[in-house]
Design a protein around this motif. Structure first.
Motif, PDB file in Angstrom:
ATOM      1  N   UNK A  66       0.786  -1.164  -0.133  1.00 45.33           N
ATOM      2  CA  UNK A  66       0.028   0.062   0.070  1.00 45.33           C
ATOM      3  C   UNK A  66       0.850   1.315   0.022  1.00 45.33           C
ATOM      4  N   UNK A  67       1.011   2.145  -1.105  1.00 44.23           N
ATOM      5  CA  UNK A  67       1.710   3.341  -1.092  1.00 44.23           C
ATOM      6  C   UNK A  67       1.363   4.406  -0.153  1.00 44.23           C
ATOM      7  N   UNK A  68       1.847   5.334  -0.171  1.00 45.93           N
ATOM      8  CA  UNK A  68       1.527   6.612   0.704  1.00 45.93           C
ATOM      9  C   UNK A  68       0.262   7.111   0.594  1.00 45.93           C
ATOM     10  N   UNK A  69      -0.392   7.049  -0.653  1.00 47.36           N
ATOM     11  CA  UNK A  69      -1.748   7.474  -0.770  1.00 47.36           C
ATOM     12  C   UNK A  69      -2.989   6.433  -0.646  1.00 47.36           C
ATOM     13  N   UNK A  70      -2.550   5.296   0.085  1.00 49.24           N
ATOM     14  CA  UNK A  70      -3.405   4.334   0.221  1.00 49.24           C
ATOM     15  C   UNK A  70      -3.669   3.364  -0.889  1.00 49.24           C
ATOM     16  N   UNK A  71      -3.230   3.487  -2.303  1.00 49.18           N
ATOM     17  CA  UNK A  71      -3.407   2.708  -3.366  1.00 49.18           C
ATOM     18  C   UNK A  71      -2.650   1.314  -3.164  1.00 49.18           C
ATOM     19  N   UNK A  72      -3.453   0.077  -3.578  1.00 43.93           N
ATOM     20  CA  UNK A  72      -2.487  -1.146  -3.552  1.00 43.93           C
ATOM     21  C   UNK A  72      -1.691  -0.835  -4.896  1.00 43.93           C
ATOM     22  N   UNK A  73      -0.525  -1.398  -4.413  1.00 45.39           N
ATOM     23  CA  UNK A  73       0.589  -1.765  -5.508  1.00 45.39           C
ATOM     24  C   UNK A  73       1.233  -2.843  -5.084  1.00 45.39           C
ATOM     25  N   UNK A  74       2.644  -3.214  -5.738  1.00 46.42           N
ATOM     26  CA  UNK A  74       3.332  -4.317  -5.401  1.00 46.42           C
ATOM     27  C   UNK A  74       4.810  -3.712  -5.528  1.00 46.42           C
ATOM     28  N   UNK A  75       5.692  -4.307  -4.731  1.00 50.86           N
ATOM     29  CA  UNK A  75       7.070  -4.288  -4.721  1.00 50.86           C
ATOM     30  C   UNK A  75       7.654  -5.530  -5.657  1.00 50.86           C
ATOM     31  N   UNK A  76       8.581  -5.242  -6.456  1.00 54.17           N
ATOM     32  CA  UNK A  76       9.036  -6.319  -7.286  1.00 54.17           C
ATOM     33  C   UNK A  76      10.706  -6.482  -7.084  1.00 54.17           C
ATOM     34  N   UNK A  77      11.271  -7.606  -6.988  1.00 50.31           N
ATOM     35  CA  UNK A  77      12.438  -7.791  -6.647  1.00 50.31           C
ATOM     36  C   UNK A  77      12.904  -9.201  -7.623  1.00 50.31           C
ATOM     37  N   UNK A  78      14.046  -8.856  -8.415  1.00 46.66           N
ATOM     38  CA  UNK A  78      14.563  -9.978  -9.292  1.00 46.66           C
ATOM     39  C   UNK A  78      15.628 -10.656  -8.358  1.00 46.66           C
ATOM     40  N   UNK A  79      15.595 -11.770  -8.101  1.00 51.39           N
ATOM     41  CA  UNK A  79      17.029 -12.676  -7.605  1.00 51.39           C
ATOM     42  C   UNK A  79      17.369 -13.759  -8.595  1.00 51.39           C
TER      43      UNK A  79
END
Length: 239
Positions: free
Chosen positions: A54-67
């Motif tokens: 959830x970002x600073x504005x309360x909107x749902x998003x995602x964090x992506x990490x490639x390993x």
């Protein structure tokens, strides 16, 4: 609070040069070690952690990490295999928290603890040099004006005044730097874990960047690669 950081450029780089790598993603390699009289089985995978956020504005998003995951197992002359070791590596931002030394494996509905060893974290700076060359025509208007102003008796001998312009070449060199953090670690798969994976049970790895969770789930394609890796035996390297 972690910043949203998706290494798209690194993903593209890996895809462009995948065909040039000795180890292709998902491709099983079997190497004979004549000194130890053993076989080394290796495979590389690139997995994505896509966590809801959830970002600073309360909107749902995602964090992506490639390993990147480097899997290795050793098979002795009696075909006895040493359990699989999995080493992971990650290239991220300088402000990223360190990967925790504990995590979890989930195989089917069973969740077991994971101990991370050989952890390493370091800042790496890359530099690039750019050189630009520009060419400008010299302005002779001022030279002609000076000749007229300094003429005796108002007479100017234009045969003695430069009529054509010259060139002026300038070379500029600039250096730019970029610093990122490289992190790595490794863990082992138990024999019962390998057996459960071969039975087709869903498999996922949970790591932590600081306190933030990173979940790497094996989809159908990567699960197939993993089974091929676990089933690889000496003699199959020629196939």
């Amino acid at each position: 609070m972690f910043r949203i950081f998706t290494i798209v450029w690194f993903f593209i780089f890996a895809l462009l040069f995948e065909g040039c790598l000795t180890f292709r993603f998902g491709h099983v390699n079997i190497i004979k070690d004549n000194f130890k009289n053993t076989h080394i089985v290796k495979m590389k995978l690139m997995l994505l952690s896509d966590e809801p956020y959830i970002d600073y504005f309360g909107a749902p998003t995602s964090l992506k990490y490639y390993f990147f995951f480097d899997l290795t197992r050793e098979i002795g002359p009696d075909n006895k295999a040493i359990p699989t070791s999995i080493r992971f590596s990650y290239h991220g931002e300088t402000g990223d928290a360190s990967i925790a030394k504990t995590g979890f494996l989930k195989i089917g509905e069973k969740i077991g603890p994971l101990v991370i060893g050989n952890s390493d974290s370091q800042l790496v700076t890359n530099s690039s040099v750019t050189t630009t060359t520009s060419t400008n025509s010299a302005n002779t208007g001022s030279a002609n004006a000076n000749a007229i102003m300094n003429a005796k008796g108002g007479f100017v001998d234009f045969t003695k005044v430069q009529q054509s312009g010259g060139t002026n070449t300038q070379t500029r060199t600039s250096v730019s730097t970029h610093t990122h953090k490289e992190q790595s670690g490794m863990f082992l798969l138990k024999r019962e874990d390998e057996q459960a994976i071969l039975e087709g049970k869903p498999f996922s790895i949970r790591l932590y960047m600081g306190s933030y969770p990173l979940t790497f789930s094996f989809n159908e394609e990567n699960s197939k690669h993993l089974k091929n890796f676990l089933l690889a035996k000496p003699g199959m390297e020629q196939k």
